[in-house]
Scaffold this motif. Structure first.
Motif, PDB file in Angstrom:
ATOM      1  N   ILE A 284       0.842  -1.200   0.000  1.00 40.39           N
ATOM      2  CA  ILE A 284       0.000   0.000   0.000  1.00 40.39           C
ATOM      3  C   ILE A 284       0.880   1.254   0.000  1.00 40.39           C
ATOM      4  CG2 ILE A 284      -0.148   0.166   2.523  1.00 40.39           C
ATOM      5  CD1 ILE A 284      -3.124   0.886   2.181  1.00 40.39           C
ATOM      6  N   PRO A 285       0.515   2.270  -0.761  1.00 34.28           N
ATOM      7  CA  PRO A 285       1.268   3.532  -0.679  1.00 34.28           C
ATOM      8  C   PRO A 285       0.877   4.276   0.589  1.00 34.28           C
ATOM      9  CG  PRO A 285      -0.522   3.735  -2.254  1.00 34.28           C
ATOM     10  CD  PRO A 285      -0.524   2.308  -1.803  1.00 34.28           C
ATOM     11  N   MET A 286       1.871   4.683   1.349  1.00 37.08           N
ATOM     12  CA  MET A 286       1.585   5.402   2.586  1.00 37.08           C
ATOM     13  C   MET A 286       1.563   6.904   2.302  1.00 37.08           C
ATOM     14  SD  MET A 286       3.734   3.104   5.304  1.00 37.08           S
ATOM     15  CE  MET A 286       2.498   3.126   6.584  1.00 37.08           C
ATOM     16  N   HIS A 287       0.855   7.647   3.132  1.00 34.60           N
ATOM     17  CA  HIS A 287       0.653   9.077   2.915  1.00 34.60           C
ATOM     18  C   HIS A 287       1.606   9.872   3.811  1.00 34.60           C
ATOM     19  CE1 HIS A 287      -3.177   7.046   1.896  1.00 34.60           C
ATOM     20  NE2 HIS A 287      -3.144   7.877   0.868  1.00 34.60           N
ATOM     21  N   VAL A 288       2.708  10.308   3.219  1.00 32.83           N
ATOM     22  CA  VAL A 288       3.681  11.088   3.986  1.00 32.83           C
ATOM     23  C   VAL A 288       3.128  12.494   4.199  1.00 32.83           C
ATOM     24  CG1 VAL A 288       6.008  12.044   4.034  1.00 32.83           C
ATOM     25  CG2 VAL A 288       5.606   9.760   3.081  1.00 32.83           C
ATOM     26  N   CYS A 289       3.107  12.901   5.431  1.00 30.49           N
ATOM     27  CA  CYS A 289       2.583  14.229   5.771  1.00 30.49           C
ATOM     28  C   CYS A 289       3.577  14.959   6.664  1.00 30.49           C
ATOM     29  CB  CYS A 289       1.234  14.114   6.479  1.00 30.49           C
ATOM     30  SG  CYS A 289       1.316  13.281   8.077  1.00 30.49           S
TER      31      CYS A 289
ATOM     32  N   GLU B 240      -1.795 -14.512   2.255  1.00 32.27           N
ATOM     33  CA  GLU B 240      -2.863 -13.959   3.096  1.00 32.27           C
ATOM     34  C   GLU B 240      -2.600 -12.475   3.358  1.00 32.27           C
ATOM     35  OE1 GLU B 240      -6.391 -14.080   4.705  1.00 32.27           O
ATOM     36  OE2 GLU B 240      -5.492 -16.039   4.306  1.00 32.27           O
ATOM     37  N   VAL B 241      -1.325 -12.118   3.584  1.00 34.83           N
ATOM     38  CA  VAL B 241      -0.954 -10.720   3.798  1.00 34.83           C
ATOM     39  C   VAL B 241      -1.282  -9.883   2.573  1.00 34.83           C
ATOM     40  CG1 VAL B 241       1.003  -9.127   4.082  1.00 34.83           C
ATOM     41  CG2 VAL B 241       0.860 -11.201   5.484  1.00 34.83           C
ATOM     42  N   ILE B 242      -0.880 -10.371   1.405  1.00 35.44           N
ATOM     43  CA  ILE B 242      -1.102  -9.639   0.150  1.00 35.44           C
ATOM     44  C   ILE B 242      -2.583  -9.486  -0.140  1.00 35.44           C
ATOM     45  CG2 ILE B 242      -0.722  -9.692  -2.351  1.00 35.44           C
ATOM     46  CD1 ILE B 242       1.911 -11.218  -1.741  1.00 35.44           C
ATOM     47  N   THR B 243      -3.341 -10.549   0.078  1.00 35.01           N
ATOM     48  CA  THR B 243      -4.793 -10.501  -0.150  1.00 35.01           C
ATOM     49  C   THR B 243      -5.458  -9.516   0.789  1.00 35.01           C
ATOM     50  OG1 THR B 243      -4.808 -12.824  -0.862  1.00 35.01           O
ATOM     51  CG2 THR B 243      -6.916 -11.876  -0.152  1.00 35.01           C
ATOM     52  N   TYR B 244      -5.024  -9.519   2.043  1.00 39.26           N
ATOM     53  CA  TYR B 244      -5.612  -8.618   3.036  1.00 39.26           C
ATOM     54  C   TYR B 244      -5.432  -7.149   2.627  1.00 39.26           C
ATOM     55  CZ  TYR B 244      -6.135  -6.031   7.428  1.00 39.26           C
ATOM     56  OH  TYR B 244      -6.504  -5.120   8.384  1.00 39.26           O
ATOM     57  N   PHE B 245      -4.208  -6.771   2.281  1.00 44.80           N
ATOM     58  CA  PHE B 245      -3.945  -5.367   1.968  1.00 44.80           C
ATOM     59  C   PHE B 245      -4.537  -4.958   0.630  1.00 44.80           C
ATOM     60  CE2 PHE B 245      -0.784  -5.773   5.341  1.00 44.80           C
ATOM     61  CZ  PHE B 245      -0.925  -4.549   5.978  1.00 44.80           C
TER      62      PHE B 245
END
Length: 295
Positions: free
Chosen positions: A163-168, A287-292
Protein backbone atom coordinates in the motif's frame (compact mmCIF):
# COMPACT_ATOMS: atom_id res chain seq x y z
CA UNK A 1 25.68 -44.09 8.55
CA UNK A 2 28.78 -44.79 6.47
CA UNK A 3 30.37 -48.18 7.26
CA UNK A 4 33.14 -47.82 9.86
CA UNK A 5 35.67 -49.89 7.90
CA UNK A 6 35.20 -47.60 4.86
CA UNK A 7 35.89 -44.52 6.99
CA UNK A 8 39.06 -46.23 8.32
CA UNK A 9 40.12 -47.06 4.76
CA UNK A 10 39.62 -43.47 3.58
CA UNK A 11 41.62 -42.17 6.55
CA UNK A 12 44.55 -44.48 5.70
CA UNK A 13 44.60 -43.00 2.19
CA UNK A 14 44.25 -39.40 3.36
CA UNK A 15 46.69 -39.66 6.30
CA UNK A 16 49.20 -41.64 4.22
CA UNK A 17 49.72 -44.38 6.81
CA UNK A 18 48.00 -46.89 9.06
CA UNK A 19 49.52 -45.07 12.04
CA UNK A 20 47.99 -41.73 10.99
CA UNK A 21 44.57 -43.33 10.56
CA UNK A 22 44.88 -44.99 13.97
CA UNK A 23 45.61 -41.63 15.64
CA UNK A 24 42.71 -39.97 13.83
CA UNK A 25 40.20 -42.56 15.03
CA UNK A 26 41.81 -43.12 18.49
CA UNK A 27 42.38 -46.83 17.89
CA UNK A 28 45.46 -49.04 17.65
CA UNK A 29 47.37 -49.65 14.42
CA UNK A 30 46.44 -53.34 14.59
CA UNK A 31 42.75 -52.38 14.80
CA UNK A 32 43.14 -50.36 11.59
CA UNK A 33 44.83 -53.32 9.88
CA UNK A 34 41.99 -55.60 10.98
CA UNK A 35 39.39 -53.19 9.54
CA UNK A 36 41.22 -53.03 6.19
CA UNK A 37 41.57 -56.83 6.06
CA UNK A 38 37.86 -57.17 6.86
CA UNK A 39 36.87 -54.68 4.13
CA UNK A 40 39.12 -56.36 1.52
CA UNK A 41 37.62 -59.73 2.43
CA UNK A 42 34.09 -58.36 1.97
CA UNK A 43 35.00 -56.72 -1.35
CA UNK A 44 36.95 -59.66 -2.73
CA UNK A 45 39.96 -57.63 -3.91
CA UNK A 46 43.00 -55.86 -2.46
CA UNK A 47 42.85 -52.16 -1.73
CA UNK A 48 46.56 -51.68 -0.97
CA UNK A 49 49.75 -53.05 -2.47
CA UNK A 50 51.45 -54.70 0.51
CA UNK A 51 54.88 -54.77 -1.22
CA UNK A 52 55.50 -51.04 -0.60
CA UNK A 53 56.62 -49.41 2.66
CA UNK A 54 53.75 -46.95 2.75
CA UNK A 55 50.19 -47.96 1.84
CA UNK A 56 49.88 -47.64 -1.94
CA UNK A 57 46.49 -48.04 -3.56
CA UNK A 58 45.93 -50.70 -6.18
CA UNK A 59 44.09 -49.62 -9.32
CA UNK A 60 40.90 -51.10 -7.88
CA UNK A 61 41.63 -49.48 -4.53
CA UNK A 62 42.13 -46.05 -6.15
CA UNK A 63 38.80 -46.33 -7.98
CA UNK A 64 37.10 -47.53 -4.80
CA UNK A 65 38.52 -44.58 -2.81
CA UNK A 66 37.44 -41.93 -5.34
CA UNK A 67 33.98 -43.46 -5.55
CA UNK A 68 33.62 -43.59 -1.75
CA UNK A 69 34.81 -39.99 -1.52
CA UNK A 70 32.14 -38.86 -3.99
CA UNK A 71 29.46 -40.90 -2.22
CA UNK A 72 30.46 -39.47 1.17
CA UNK A 73 30.17 -35.92 -0.22
CA UNK A 74 26.77 -36.78 -1.66
CA UNK A 75 25.66 -38.29 1.66
CA UNK A 76 26.76 -35.17 3.57
CA UNK A 77 24.85 -32.93 1.14
CA UNK A 78 21.75 -35.10 1.50
CA UNK A 79 22.06 -34.92 5.29
CA UNK A 80 22.42 -31.11 5.26
CA UNK A 81 19.50 -30.64 2.87
CA UNK A 82 17.34 -33.00 4.93
CA UNK A 83 18.11 -31.00 8.08
CA UNK A 84 17.26 -27.80 6.20
CA UNK A 85 13.92 -29.21 5.05
CA UNK A 86 13.18 -30.46 8.57
CA UNK A 87 13.95 -26.99 9.92
CA UNK A 88 11.72 -25.12 7.50
CA UNK A 89 8.92 -27.62 8.08
CA UNK A 90 8.59 -26.43 11.67
CA UNK A 91 5.36 -24.70 12.49
CA UNK A 92 6.93 -21.51 13.89
CA UNK A 93 7.06 -18.59 11.47
CA UNK A 94 9.41 -15.70 12.28
CA UNK A 95 8.04 -12.27 11.31
CA UNK A 96 9.84 -8.94 11.50
CA UNK A 97 7.92 -5.65 11.74
CA UNK A 98 9.18 -2.07 11.75
CA UNK A 99 6.40 0.04 13.23
CA UNK A 100 2.88 0.50 14.57
CA UNK A 101 1.21 0.04 11.18
CA UNK A 102 1.88 -3.71 11.22
CA UNK A 103 0.71 -3.94 14.83
CA UNK A 104 -2.65 -2.64 13.72
CA UNK A 105 -3.22 -5.10 10.90
CA UNK A 106 -1.09 -8.18 11.61
CA UNK A 107 -3.26 -9.70 14.40
CA UNK A 108 -6.24 -9.80 12.04
CA UNK A 109 -4.16 -11.29 9.23
CA UNK A 110 -2.78 -14.01 11.51
CA UNK A 111 -6.25 -14.75 12.84
CA UNK A 112 -7.49 -15.26 9.28
CA UNK A 113 -4.47 -17.37 8.36
CA UNK A 114 -4.93 -19.74 11.28
CA UNK A 115 -8.33 -20.72 9.93
CA UNK A 116 -6.69 -22.28 6.88
CA UNK A 117 -3.24 -23.10 8.29
CA UNK A 118 -3.27 -25.66 11.06
CA UNK A 119 -0.79 -25.60 13.91
CA UNK A 120 1.19 -22.48 13.07
CA UNK A 121 3.08 -20.59 15.73
CA UNK A 122 3.89 -17.01 14.80
CA UNK A 123 6.74 -15.15 16.49
CA UNK A 124 6.68 -11.38 15.83
CA UNK A 125 9.55 -9.02 16.70
CA UNK A 126 10.12 -5.32 15.99
CA UNK A 127 13.29 -4.04 14.31
CA UNK A 128 14.41 -0.95 12.44
CA UNK A 129 14.23 -0.98 8.63
CA UNK A 130 17.79 -2.07 7.89
CA UNK A 131 18.00 -4.74 10.61
CA UNK A 132 14.69 -6.27 9.54
CA UNK A 133 15.86 -6.61 5.94
CA UNK A 134 19.30 -7.92 6.98
CA UNK A 135 17.73 -10.65 9.12
CA UNK A 136 15.44 -11.62 6.26
CA UNK A 137 18.39 -11.85 3.88
CA UNK A 138 20.26 -14.00 6.45
CA UNK A 139 17.18 -16.31 6.62
CA UNK A 140 16.67 -15.52 10.31
CA UNK A 141 13.23 -14.15 9.48
CA UNK A 142 10.61 -15.78 7.27
CA UNK A 143 8.64 -12.63 6.51
CA UNK A 144 9.60 -8.97 6.93
CA UNK A 145 7.64 -5.74 6.62
CA UNK A 146 9.09 -2.35 5.80
CA UNK A 147 9.43 0.52 3.36
CA UNK A 148 10.39 -0.25 -0.25
CA UNK A 149 13.55 1.89 -0.08
CA UNK A 150 15.51 -0.74 1.83
CA UNK A 151 14.12 -3.75 -0.03
CA UNK A 152 15.66 -2.42 -3.24
CA UNK A 153 18.94 -3.96 -4.33
CA UNK A 154 18.51 -7.12 -2.25
CA UNK A 155 18.82 -9.81 -4.91
CA UNK A 156 17.97 -12.66 -2.54
CA UNK A 157 14.67 -11.09 -1.46
CA UNK A 158 11.35 -11.00 -3.25
CA UNK A 159 9.07 -8.20 -2.07
CA UNK A 160 5.54 -7.00 -2.79
CA UNK A 161 4.18 -3.48 -2.55
CA UNK A 162 1.20 -3.59 -0.22
CA UNK A 163 0.00 0.00 0.00
CA UNK A 164 1.27 3.53 -0.68
CA UNK A 165 1.59 5.40 2.59
CA UNK A 166 0.65 9.08 2.91
CA UNK A 167 3.68 11.09 3.99
CA UNK A 168 2.58 14.23 5.77
CA UNK A 169 4.10 16.97 7.85
CA UNK A 170 3.51 16.60 11.58
CA UNK A 171 3.88 19.31 14.19
CA UNK A 172 2.84 20.17 17.74
CA UNK A 173 -0.62 21.66 18.29
CA UNK A 174 0.84 25.07 19.15
CA UNK A 175 3.27 25.20 16.22
CA UNK A 176 2.88 28.21 13.82
CA UNK A 177 1.91 25.85 10.97
CA UNK A 178 -0.63 23.88 12.98
CA UNK A 179 -3.69 25.71 11.59
CA UNK A 180 -2.88 25.16 7.92
CA UNK A 181 -4.96 22.68 5.91
CA UNK A 182 -1.97 21.82 3.71
CA UNK A 183 1.63 22.92 3.23
CA UNK A 184 4.04 23.13 0.32
CA UNK A 185 7.79 22.42 0.47
CA UNK A 186 8.41 26.19 0.36
CA UNK A 187 6.18 26.71 3.43
CA UNK A 188 8.43 24.60 5.62
CA UNK A 189 11.84 25.59 4.24
CA UNK A 190 12.71 27.89 7.15
CA UNK A 191 11.46 25.69 10.00
CA UNK A 192 13.62 23.31 12.10
CA UNK A 193 13.12 19.67 11.14
CA UNK A 194 13.64 16.52 13.20
CA UNK A 195 14.05 13.26 11.33
CA UNK A 196 14.85 9.58 11.57
CA UNK A 197 18.57 8.84 11.24
CA UNK A 198 20.54 6.82 8.72
CA UNK A 199 20.87 4.09 11.36
CA UNK A 200 17.36 2.83 10.63
CA UNK A 201 18.08 2.37 6.92
CA UNK A 202 20.60 3.86 4.50
CA UNK A 203 18.36 3.82 1.45
CA UNK A 204 15.41 5.17 3.41
CA UNK A 205 17.48 8.10 4.66
CA UNK A 206 19.10 8.81 1.30
CA UNK A 207 15.72 8.87 -0.44
CA UNK A 208 14.37 11.13 2.30
CA UNK A 209 17.14 13.69 1.72
CA UNK A 210 16.89 13.35 -2.06
CA UNK A 211 13.16 14.15 -1.89
CA UNK A 212 14.00 17.53 -0.38
CA UNK A 213 16.40 18.15 -3.25
CA UNK A 214 13.67 17.32 -5.78
CA UNK A 215 11.34 19.68 -3.91
CA UNK A 216 13.96 22.44 -4.21
CA UNK A 217 14.36 22.72 -0.43
CA UNK A 218 17.49 22.65 1.73
CA UNK A 219 16.16 21.00 4.92
CA UNK A 220 17.08 22.54 8.26
CA UNK A 221 17.52 19.22 10.11
CA UNK A 222 18.49 19.97 13.69
CA UNK A 223 18.22 16.51 15.28
CA UNK A 224 18.00 12.86 14.16
CA UNK A 225 16.57 9.86 15.99
CA UNK A 226 16.99 6.09 15.75
CA UNK A 227 13.45 5.37 16.95
CA UNK A 228 10.08 6.60 15.64
CA UNK A 229 8.67 7.04 19.15
CA UNK A 230 11.54 9.36 20.08
CA UNK A 231 11.05 11.36 16.88
CA UNK A 232 7.33 11.86 17.50
CA UNK A 233 7.97 12.83 21.11
CA UNK A 234 10.40 15.52 19.94
CA UNK A 235 7.72 16.85 17.58
CA UNK A 236 5.18 16.85 20.39
CA UNK A 237 7.66 18.83 22.51
CA UNK A 238 7.82 21.32 19.63
CA UNK A 239 11.51 20.75 18.92
CA UNK A 240 10.74 20.74 15.22
CA UNK A 241 8.44 19.47 12.48
CA UNK A 242 8.78 16.03 10.88
CA UNK A 243 7.86 14.18 7.69
CA UNK A 244 6.18 10.91 8.61
CA UNK A 245 3.69 8.51 7.07
CA UNK A 246 0.25 9.37 8.39
CA UNK A 247 -0.50 5.67 8.97
CA UNK A 248 2.14 5.27 11.70
CA UNK A 249 0.96 8.16 13.91
CA UNK A 250 -1.13 6.81 16.75
CA UNK A 251 -1.33 9.82 19.06
CA UNK A 252 -3.92 12.61 18.74
CA UNK A 253 -1.46 15.06 20.29
CA UNK A 254 0.13 15.78 16.92
CA UNK A 255 -1.23 17.72 13.96
CA UNK A 256 -1.01 15.95 10.59
CA UNK A 257 -0.94 18.24 7.55
CA UNK A 258 -0.84 17.02 3.92
CA UNK A 259 2.12 18.17 1.81
CA UNK A 260 1.23 19.53 -1.62
CA UNK A 261 3.55 19.15 -4.63
CA UNK A 262 6.17 17.13 -2.78
CA UNK A 263 8.31 14.17 -3.79
CA UNK A 264 8.21 12.65 -0.30
CA UNK A 265 6.63 9.20 -0.48
CA UNK A 266 6.76 5.75 1.10
CA UNK A 267 5.52 2.39 -0.18
CA UNK A 268 4.73 -0.18 2.50
CA UNK A 269 6.01 -3.63 1.49
CA UNK A 270 6.35 -7.23 2.64
CA UNK A 271 9.32 -9.42 1.74
CA UNK A 272 10.38 -13.05 1.77
CA UNK A 273 13.67 -14.78 0.99
CA UNK A 274 13.60 -16.27 -2.52
CA UNK A 275 14.87 -19.63 -1.19
CA UNK A 276 12.14 -19.98 1.42
CA UNK A 277 10.17 -23.07 0.34
CA UNK A 278 8.08 -23.43 3.49
CA UNK A 279 4.49 -23.83 2.26
CA UNK A 280 3.04 -22.29 5.43
CA UNK A 281 5.22 -19.20 5.11
CA UNK A 282 4.18 -18.75 1.49
CA UNK A 283 0.50 -19.25 2.36
CA UNK A 284 0.75 -16.64 5.10
CA UNK A 285 2.45 -14.28 2.65
CA UNK A 286 -0.47 -14.71 0.24
CA UNK A 287 -2.86 -13.96 3.10
CA UNK A 288 -0.95 -10.72 3.80
CA UNK A 289 -1.10 -9.64 0.15
CA UNK A 290 -4.79 -10.50 -0.15
CA UNK A 291 -5.61 -8.62 3.04
CA UNK A 292 -3.95 -5.37 1.97
CA UNK A 293 -5.31 -5.55 -1.57
CA UNK A 294 -8.80 -5.45 -0.06
CA UNK A 295 -8.17 -2.25 1.94
Amino acid sequence: MVQHSIMIFMSVVEEGSFTGAAKKHYVSQSAVSQQIDKLEEELGFLLFDRKTYRPTLTDAGRYYYESCKNLLSLYQNIEQQSKKIASISKNQIEIGITGPYEKKHLPLIIERAKKSLESIDVNVKKYNFITCIDLLEDKKLDIAFGIENDFKGRNNISYHKLIPMHVCMVCAKHHPLANLKEVTPEDISDYPIVSLSKNIGNHFYDDFIYSFKLDGVLPNIIKEFDELDELLLAVQLNEGIAFVAEEVIETSELVKIPIKNSHHHADFCVGIHKENINDKVNMLLKEVITYFSSL
